[in-house]
Design an enzyme around this catalytic site. Structure first.
Site, PDB file in Angstrom:
ATOM      1  N   GLY A  69       0.828  -1.199   0.000  1.00 34.52           N
ATOM      2  CA  GLY A  69       0.000   0.000   0.000  1.00 34.52           C
ATOM      3  C   GLY A  69       0.864   1.250   0.000  1.00 34.52           C
ATOM      4  O   GLY A  69       0.470   2.306   0.494  1.00 34.52           O
TER       5      GLY A  69
ATOM      6  N   SER B 132      -6.720   0.110  12.055  1.00 32.66           N
ATOM      7  CA  SER B 132      -7.509   1.336  11.954  1.00 32.66           C
ATOM      8  C   SER B 132      -8.208   1.595  13.279  1.00 32.66           C
ATOM      9  O   SER B 132      -8.484   0.655  14.035  1.00 32.66           O
ATOM     10  CB  SER B 132      -8.559   1.179  10.853  1.00 32.66           C
ATOM     11  OG  SER B 132      -9.491   2.240  10.878  1.00 32.66           O
TER      12      SER B 132
ATOM     13  N   ASP C 266      29.685  -3.712   4.970  1.00 32.77           N
ATOM     14  CA  ASP C 266      28.706  -4.752   5.299  1.00 32.77           C
ATOM     15  C   ASP C 266      27.272  -4.218   5.327  1.00 32.77           C
ATOM     16  O   ASP C 266      26.325  -4.981   5.406  1.00 32.77           O
ATOM     17  CB  ASP C 266      29.043  -5.418   6.630  1.00 32.77           C
ATOM     18  CG  ASP C 266      28.978  -4.456   7.799  1.00 32.77           C
ATOM     19  OD1 ASP C 266      29.430  -3.308   7.643  1.00 32.77           O
ATOM     20  OD2 ASP C 266      28.469  -4.856   8.859  1.00 32.77           O
TER      21      ASP C 266
ATOM     22  N   TYR D 186     -15.103  -3.606   6.688  1.00 27.29           N
ATOM     23  CA  TYR D 186     -13.775  -3.001   6.856  1.00 27.29           C
ATOM     24  C   TYR D 186     -13.353  -3.051   8.327  1.00 27.29           C
ATOM     25  O   TYR D 186     -12.243  -3.470   8.648  1.00 27.29           O
ATOM     26  CB  TYR D 186     -13.807  -1.551   6.362  1.00 27.29           C
ATOM     27  CG  TYR D 186     -12.543  -0.783   6.626  1.00 27.29           C
ATOM     28  CD1 TYR D 186     -11.455  -0.882   5.767  1.00 27.29           C
ATOM     29  CD2 TYR D 186     -12.426   0.043   7.738  1.00 27.29           C
ATOM     30  CE1 TYR D 186     -10.285  -0.178   6.009  1.00 27.29           C
ATOM     31  CE2 TYR D 186     -11.268   0.753   7.986  1.00 27.29           C
ATOM     32  CZ  TYR D 186     -10.207   0.636   7.114  1.00 27.29           C
ATOM     33  OH  TYR D 186      -9.051   1.337   7.365  1.00 27.29           O
ATOM     34  N   ALA D 187     -14.256  -2.634   9.209  1.00 29.36           N
ATOM     35  CA  ALA D 187     -13.951  -2.627  10.643  1.00 29.36           C
ATOM     36  C   ALA D 187     -13.666  -4.034  11.160  1.00 29.36           C
ATOM     37  O   ALA D 187     -12.740  -4.242  11.954  1.00 29.36           O
ATOM     38  CB  ALA D 187     -15.100  -1.980  11.427  1.00 29.36           C
ATOM     39  N   ALA D 188     -14.443  -5.005  10.706  1.00 30.02           N
ATOM     40  CA  ALA D 188     -14.228  -6.394  11.134  1.00 30.02           C
ATOM     41  C   ALA D 188     -12.861  -6.903  10.656  1.00 30.02           C
ATOM     42  O   ALA D 188     -12.155  -7.575  11.407  1.00 30.02           O
ATOM     43  CB  ALA D 188     -15.342  -7.289  10.598  1.00 30.02           C
ATOM     44  N   ALA D 189     -12.505  -6.586   9.416  1.00 27.61           N
ATOM     45  CA  ALA D 189     -11.207  -7.019   8.883  1.00 27.61           C
ATOM     46  C   ALA D 189     -10.066  -6.374   9.659  1.00 27.61           C
ATOM     47  O   ALA D 189      -9.083  -7.045  10.013  1.00 27.61           O
ATOM     48  CB  ALA D 189     -11.112  -6.678   7.408  1.00 27.61           C
ATOM     49  N   LYS D 190     -10.155  -5.098   9.936  1.00 26.31           N
ATOM     50  CA  LYS D 190      -9.101  -4.392  10.676  1.00 26.31           C
ATOM     51  C   LYS D 190      -9.047  -4.879  12.131  1.00 26.31           C
ATOM     52  O   LYS D 190      -7.971  -4.967  12.715  1.00 26.31           O
ATOM     53  CB  LYS D 190      -9.294  -2.874  10.600  1.00 26.31           C
ATOM     54  CG  LYS D 190      -9.065  -2.296   9.204  1.00 26.31           C
ATOM     55  CD  LYS D 190      -7.645  -2.577   8.717  1.00 26.31           C
ATOM     56  CE  LYS D 190      -7.342  -1.892   7.402  1.00 26.31           C
ATOM     57  NZ  LYS D 190      -5.956  -2.057   6.982  1.00 26.31           N
TER      58      LYS D 190
END
Length: 182
Positions: A15, A160, A67, A173-177
């Site tokens: 991203g 998030s 190195d 979205y909230a569940a995935a985050k």
């Protein structure tokens, strides 16, 4: 207090063409790391790379040594939702630090969100990070077992504020985050 130097380290940022991802990439470059910008759009990646190559490491960053070569930034164009894409990435780039920052937002009520869109949101925001952790993690553990310098590496998953408290139109979205927090 001694700070950990990022000179000689390779950080992969998914991203990386977005605001947060590019800001993270810039900071790693300032700290002396070689940055691999990862994303789906070759043109956006090339534009981001051109901007990143203008970033100078901070004066306090230790200078390169034989190195620990100077930072050389690059791009990788692939879909983070692809397990094969991840395997190809880690086979070609020795990643010391992985930042999973790729994702897609949601702005629709769940009742109006198609099954295909739910899958796309879960794949982009959660499963992609799982695939990245698995692919990079295998290489990091193998490097540590082989006595590689710098330890086992580091993986950072960007979540998030919505992971803790969702808002209208952001349920998937909230569940995935929130899954990333787990």
């Amino acid at each position: 207090m001694t700070l950990l130097s990022l000179v000689g380290k390779t950080a992969c940022i998914t991203g990386a063409t977005g605001g947060i991802g590019f800001a993270i990439a810039t900071r790693f470059a300032q700290e002396g790391a070689s940055v691999v910008l990862a994303g789906r759009s070759a043109s956006k990646l090339e534009h981001a790379l051109a901007k990143l190559q203008q970033v100078e490491p901070w004066a306090t960053t230790p200078t390169a040594t034989p190195d620990k070569p100077p930072a050389a930034h690059s791009t990788v164009c692939f879909d983070v939702r692809s397990t094969q894409g991840w395997e190809t990435l880690v086979s070609k780039h020795p990643i010391d630090i992985l930042v999973n920052c790729a994702g897609q937002t949601q702005q629709a009520l769940l009742l109006r969100t198609s099954e295909a869109r739910v899958d796309e949101l879960l794949d982009s925001n959660l499963r992609s990070a799982v695939w990245g952790c698995r692919a990079a993690g295998k290489r990091m553990v193998a490097a540590r077992r082989a006595g590689g310098a710098g330890g086992a590496g580091c993986i950072i998953n960007v979540s998030s504020l919505l992971a803790r408290r969702g808002a209208v139109g952001t349920s998937v979205y909230a569940a995935a985050k929130a899954g990333l927090l787990g």
